[in-house]
Design a protein around this motif. Structure first.
Motif, PDB file in Angstrom:
ATOM      1  N   LEU A 156       0.815  -1.212   0.000  1.00  0.00           N
ATOM      2  CA  LEU A 156       0.000   0.000   0.000  1.00  0.00           C
ATOM      3  C   LEU A 156       0.850   1.263   0.000  1.00  0.00           C
ATOM      4  CD1 LEU A 156      -2.963  -0.801   2.417  1.00  0.00           C
ATOM      5  CD2 LEU A 156      -3.135  -0.079   0.040  1.00  0.00           C
ATOM      6  N   ALA A 157       1.901   1.279   0.809  1.00  0.00           N
ATOM      7  CA  ALA A 157       2.716   2.488   0.917  1.00  0.00           C
ATOM      8  C   ALA A 157       3.350   2.870  -0.412  1.00  0.00           C
ATOM      9  CB  ALA A 157       3.792   2.296   1.977  1.00  0.00           C
ATOM     10  N   LYS A 158       3.629   1.871  -1.248  1.00  0.00           N
ATOM     11  CA  LYS A 158       4.258   2.126  -2.546  1.00  0.00           C
ATOM     12  C   LYS A 158       3.257   2.084  -3.698  1.00  0.00           C
ATOM     13  CE  LYS A 158       8.687   0.047  -1.114  1.00  0.00           C
ATOM     14  NZ  LYS A 158       9.561   1.216  -1.308  1.00  0.00           N
ATOM     15  N   GLN A 159       2.028   1.583  -3.421  1.00  0.00           N
ATOM     16  CA  GLN A 159       1.031   1.365  -4.463  1.00  0.00           C
ATOM     17  C   GLN A 159       1.666   0.618  -5.628  1.00  0.00           C
ATOM     18  OE1 GLN A 159      -2.560   2.234  -4.620  1.00  0.00           O
ATOM     19  NE2 GLN A 159      -1.975   1.973  -2.484  1.00  0.00           N
ATOM     20  N   ALA A 160       2.268  -0.501  -5.291  1.00  0.00           N
ATOM     21  CA  ALA A 160       3.002  -1.270  -6.300  1.00  0.00           C
ATOM     22  C   ALA A 160       2.884  -2.762  -6.005  1.00  0.00           C
ATOM     23  CB  ALA A 160       4.478  -0.865  -6.314  1.00  0.00           C
ATOM     24  N   HIS A 218      -2.342 -17.748 -10.896  1.00  0.00           N
ATOM     25  CA  HIS A 218      -3.311 -16.936 -11.629  1.00  0.00           C
ATOM     26  C   HIS A 218      -4.091 -15.972 -10.739  1.00  0.00           C
ATOM     27  CE1 HIS A 218      -2.366 -19.357 -15.069  1.00  0.00           C
ATOM     28  NE2 HIS A 218      -2.694 -20.456 -14.420  1.00  0.00           N
ATOM     29  N   GLY A 219      -3.495 -15.574  -9.645  1.00  0.00           N
ATOM     30  CA  GLY A 219      -4.093 -14.514  -8.858  1.00  0.00           C
ATOM     31  C   GLY A 219      -5.187 -14.912  -7.915  1.00  0.00           C
ATOM     32  N   ASP A 220      -5.142 -16.142  -7.387  1.00  0.00           N
ATOM     33  CA  ASP A 220      -6.123 -16.508  -6.374  1.00  0.00           C
ATOM     34  C   ASP A 220      -5.854 -15.790  -5.056  1.00  0.00           C
ATOM     35  OD1 ASP A 220      -7.713 -18.163  -7.883  1.00  0.00           O
ATOM     36  OD2 ASP A 220      -6.615 -19.980  -7.389  1.00  0.00           O
ATOM     37  N   PHE A 221      -4.610 -15.320  -4.873  1.00  0.00           N
ATOM     38  CA  PHE A 221      -4.259 -14.703  -3.597  1.00  0.00           C
ATOM     39  C   PHE A 221      -3.165 -13.657  -3.789  1.00  0.00           C
ATOM     40  CE2 PHE A 221      -1.281 -15.179   0.142  1.00  0.00           C
ATOM     41  CZ  PHE A 221      -1.998 -14.360   1.003  1.00  0.00           C
ATOM     42  N   VAL A 222      -3.380 -12.469  -3.213  1.00  0.00           N
ATOM     43  CA  VAL A 222      -2.354 -11.424  -3.154  1.00  0.00           C
ATOM     44  C   VAL A 222      -2.272 -10.963  -1.701  1.00  0.00           C
ATOM     45  CG1 VAL A 222      -1.652  -9.108  -3.858  1.00  0.00           C
ATOM     46  CG2 VAL A 222      -2.737 -10.641  -5.515  1.00  0.00           C
ATOM     47  N   TYR A 223      -1.075 -11.014  -1.158  1.00  0.00           N
ATOM     48  CA  TYR A 223      -0.865 -10.554   0.213  1.00  0.00           C
ATOM     49  C   TYR A 223      -0.751  -9.035   0.206  1.00  0.00           C
ATOM     50  CZ  TYR A 223       1.217 -10.284   4.875  1.00  0.00           C
ATOM     51  OH  TYR A 223       1.476  -9.995   6.193  1.00  0.00           O
ATOM     52  N   VAL A 224      -1.604  -8.367   0.963  1.00  0.00           N
ATOM     53  CA  VAL A 224      -1.618  -6.906   0.990  1.00  0.00           C
ATOM     54  C   VAL A 224      -0.870  -6.426   2.228  1.00  0.00           C
ATOM     55  CG1 VAL A 224      -3.064  -4.839   1.089  1.00  0.00           C
ATOM     56  CG2 VAL A 224      -3.801  -6.824  -0.260  1.00  0.00           C
ATOM     57  N   ARG A 225       0.214  -5.724   2.010  1.00  0.00           N
ATOM     58  CA  ARG A 225       1.012  -5.193   3.117  1.00  0.00           C
ATOM     59  C   ARG A 225       0.519  -3.807   3.480  1.00  0.00           C
ATOM     60  NH1 ARG A 225       6.924  -4.597   2.732  1.00  0.00           N
ATOM     61  NH2 ARG A 225       6.618  -4.187   4.934  1.00  0.00           N
ATOM     62  N   VAL A 241      10.622  -8.919  -6.557  1.00  0.00           N
ATOM     63  CA  VAL A 241      10.854  -8.097  -7.747  1.00  0.00           C
ATOM     64  C   VAL A 241       9.594  -7.282  -8.041  1.00  0.00           C
ATOM     65  CG1 VAL A 241      11.390  -8.134 -10.206  1.00  0.00           C
ATOM     66  CG2 VAL A 241      12.428  -9.840  -8.676  1.00  0.00           C
ATOM     67  N   LYS A 242       9.771  -6.007  -8.284  1.00  0.00           N
ATOM     68  CA  LYS A 242       8.634  -5.159  -8.631  1.00  0.00           C
ATOM     69  C   LYS A 242       8.155  -5.517 -10.034  1.00  0.00           C
ATOM     70  CE  LYS A 242       7.116  -0.335  -8.676  1.00  0.00           C
ATOM     71  NZ  LYS A 242       7.533   1.073  -8.466  1.00  0.00           N
ATOM     72  N   VAL A 243       6.867  -5.740 -10.184  1.00  0.00           N
ATOM     73  CA  VAL A 243       6.302  -6.144 -11.474  1.00  0.00           C
ATOM     74  C   VAL A 243       5.069  -5.296 -11.768  1.00  0.00           C
ATOM     75  CG1 VAL A 243       7.124  -8.526 -11.263  1.00  0.00           C
ATOM     76  CG2 VAL A 243       4.857  -7.919 -10.404  1.00  0.00           C
ATOM     77  N   PRO A 244       4.688  -5.186 -13.038  1.00  0.00           N
ATOM     78  CA  PRO A 244       3.431  -4.493 -13.350  1.00  0.00           C
ATOM     79  C   PRO A 244       2.254  -5.231 -12.721  1.00  0.00           C
ATOM     80  CG  PRO A 244       4.765  -4.834 -15.321  1.00  0.00           C
ATOM     81  CD  PRO A 244       5.387  -5.664 -14.244  1.00  0.00           C
ATOM     82  N   ASP A 252      -9.176  -3.443  -9.263  1.00  0.00           N
ATOM     83  CA  ASP A 252      -9.261  -3.093  -7.846  1.00  0.00           C
ATOM     84  C   ASP A 252      -8.188  -2.115  -7.387  1.00  0.00           C
ATOM     85  OD1 ASP A 252     -11.518  -4.812  -7.003  1.00  0.00           O
ATOM     86  OD2 ASP A 252     -10.194  -6.405  -7.703  1.00  0.00           O
ATOM     87  N   ILE A 253      -7.297  -1.706  -8.281  1.00  0.00           N
ATOM     88  CA  ILE A 253      -6.225  -0.793  -7.882  1.00  0.00           C
ATOM     89  C   ILE A 253      -6.787   0.523  -7.362  1.00  0.00           C
ATOM     90  CG2 ILE A 253      -4.346   0.646  -8.777  1.00  0.00           C
ATOM     91  CD1 ILE A 253      -3.443  -1.691 -10.451  1.00  0.00           C
ATOM     92  N   ALA A 254      -7.814   1.042  -8.011  1.00  0.00           N
ATOM     93  CA  ALA A 254      -8.392   2.316  -7.584  1.00  0.00           C
ATOM     94  C   ALA A 254      -8.867   2.252  -6.135  1.00  0.00           C
ATOM     95  CB  ALA A 254      -9.544   2.716  -8.503  1.00  0.00           C
ATOM     96  N   TRP A 255      -9.407   1.090  -5.736  1.00  0.00           N
ATOM     97  CA  TRP A 255      -9.861   0.960  -4.348  1.00  0.00           C
ATOM     98  C   TRP A 255      -8.684   1.053  -3.385  1.00  0.00           C
ATOM     99  CZ3 TRP A 255      -8.984  -1.938  -0.041  1.00  0.00           C
ATOM    100  CH2 TRP A 255      -9.900  -1.765   0.999  1.00  0.00           C
ATOM    101  N   TYR A 256      -7.562   0.386  -3.706  1.00  0.00           N
ATOM    102  CA  TYR A 256      -6.402   0.423  -2.821  1.00  0.00           C
ATOM    103  C   TYR A 256      -5.777   1.820  -2.781  1.00  0.00           C
ATOM    104  CZ  TYR A 256      -6.732  -4.590  -2.320  1.00  0.00           C
ATOM    105  OH  TYR A 256      -7.182  -5.840  -2.012  1.00  0.00           O
ATOM    106  N   GLU A 257      -5.823   2.526  -3.890  1.00  0.00           N
ATOM    107  CA  GLU A 257      -5.345   3.910  -3.888  1.00  0.00           C
ATOM    108  C   GLU A 257      -6.200   4.767  -2.961  1.00  0.00           C
ATOM    109  OE1 GLU A 257      -5.600   4.881  -7.988  1.00  0.00           O
ATOM    110  OE2 GLU A 257      -3.589   4.125  -8.482  1.00  0.00           O
ATOM    111  N   LEU A 258      -7.496   4.551  -3.021  1.00  0.00           N
ATOM    112  CA  LEU A 258      -8.416   5.304  -2.173  1.00  0.00           C
ATOM    113  C   LEU A 258      -8.194   4.953  -0.711  1.00  0.00           C
ATOM    114  CD1 LEU A 258     -10.727   7.327  -2.445  1.00  0.00           C
ATOM    115  CD2 LEU A 258     -12.308   5.413  -2.557  1.00  0.00           C
TER     116      LEU A 258
END
Length: 326
Positions: A156-160, A218-225, A241-244, A252-258
């Motif tokens: 979250l802190a890096k939005q990445a 295939h994205g069943d799980f993403v750990y949100v820090r 490694v930072k990835v797109p 859902d990126i807009a929600w995490y930015e908010l």
């Protein structure tokens, strides 16, 4: 008699037409424990609603000290078709997981952290090996627990988005799913809020239950820090490694930015922010603010109470005699 024969006649007709009878999906209990995080809980319920597995029992257990937050948690849980349980005082995460598992009636119980991302195929992918294992004889051969590998991290802190190679990643205990026979055999989470899920899995394996670790490609799980999660500097871990952001996560990126704008705004509480968003023109404002109408009133009442206390304190100070010189 005629009514009882209708299903049999229907099944016979389907067989003659080359159609198979519909199969019943076993009930799966999604068990969510939460505390004072109305925004994360709302997003978790959205992820659950997207699941492609149809037969779900949704249970939410909350021990928030704030009555308004607890009332909101109950409102959105019941609006999502779930059952809400409230505890009157704080419990450890492990204790809450044990309590909510005791309420479960599903054949499979899925541990669902409210602050992480889970894709729409999470349930079907994790439940399938467990249900297949239920048809096999002998505990030493059939899968009773499944977990997903570490892999994707949204910071979250890096939005990445960061990624660790799946081949070198271990199982993430925050993705635990298990057959109810594991719980019925007396396996429990430890009564603390750190590694309580590890203790559950370890006890189950030592008791002879088989755990299967799935790849999570295939994205069943993403750990949100975020501020509540364990701390480490990514720079010290070269495997990260930072990835797109993958395509399946972008919606859902807009929600995490908010959410980040709330989380990292000094002095801003979730309640105050929810009231303030009534006036903002963010594309997700209406979605996030739905069901929060009473927060504006609560925030106003809280502010008024604070002003009254301040005024009373000032009046008391004026009435007190001056302190003697020392």
């Amino acid at each position: 008699m005629l009514r009882s024969m209708v299903p049999l006649l229907l099944l016979g007709l389907m067989a003659r037409c080359g159609q198979s009878a519909p199969t019943r999906q076993p009930l799966v209990t999604v068990a969510v424990v939460t505390y004072d995080r109305p925004l994360f809980l709302k997003q978790a319920l959205l992820y659950i609603s997207r699941q492609d597995y149809g037969n779900i029992e949704l249970l939410v257990l909350d021990d928030s000290g704030n009555a308004a937050v607890a009332a909101h948690a109950q409102h959105i849980t019941e609006a999502a078709g779930g059952t809400f349980y409230s505890l009157p005082f704080r419990h450890s995460i492990g204790d809450k997981r044990n309590i909510i598992a005791g309420y479960a009636t599903g054949e499979v119980i899925v541990h669902w952290d409210d602050d992480d991302y889970f894709g729409p195929t999470r349930l079907s992918n994790q439940v399938a090996p467990i249900l297949a294992g239920a048809q096999q004889a002998g505990e030493g051969k059939r899968t009773s627990l499944t977990l997903l590998k570490h892999g994707y991290y949204w910071v979250l802190a890096k939005q990445a988005m960061y990624k660790i190679p799946f081949d070198s990643a271990g199982a993430h205990l925050g993705s635990l799913a298990y057959h109810r026979r594991v719980y019925d055999a007396g396996v429990r989470y430890s009564n603390n809020s750190l590694a309580e899920d590890y203790k559950f899995a370890e006890t189950a394996v030592h008791a002879g239950f088989v755990a299967q670790v799935l790849r999570n490609d295939h994205g069943d799980f993403v750990y949100v820090r975020h501020d509540n999660t364990w701390k480490f500097r990514l720079e010290n871990y070269p495997k990260f490694v930072k990835v797109p952001a993958p395509s399946w996560f972008k919606q859902d990126i807009a929600w995490y930015e908010l959410y980040q704008s709330v989380l990292f705004s000094p002095g801003v509480t979730q309640l105050a922010w929810l009231a303030a968003t009534q006036q903002q023109q963010h594309p997700l404002t209406s979605q996030l603010a739905a069901g929060h109408q009473w927060y504006a009133h609560i925030a106003a009442e809280s502010a008024a109470e604070a002003r009254r206390e301040e005024e009373e304190g000032e009046k008391g100070a004026k009435k007190r005699p001056p302190s003697p010189n020392r």
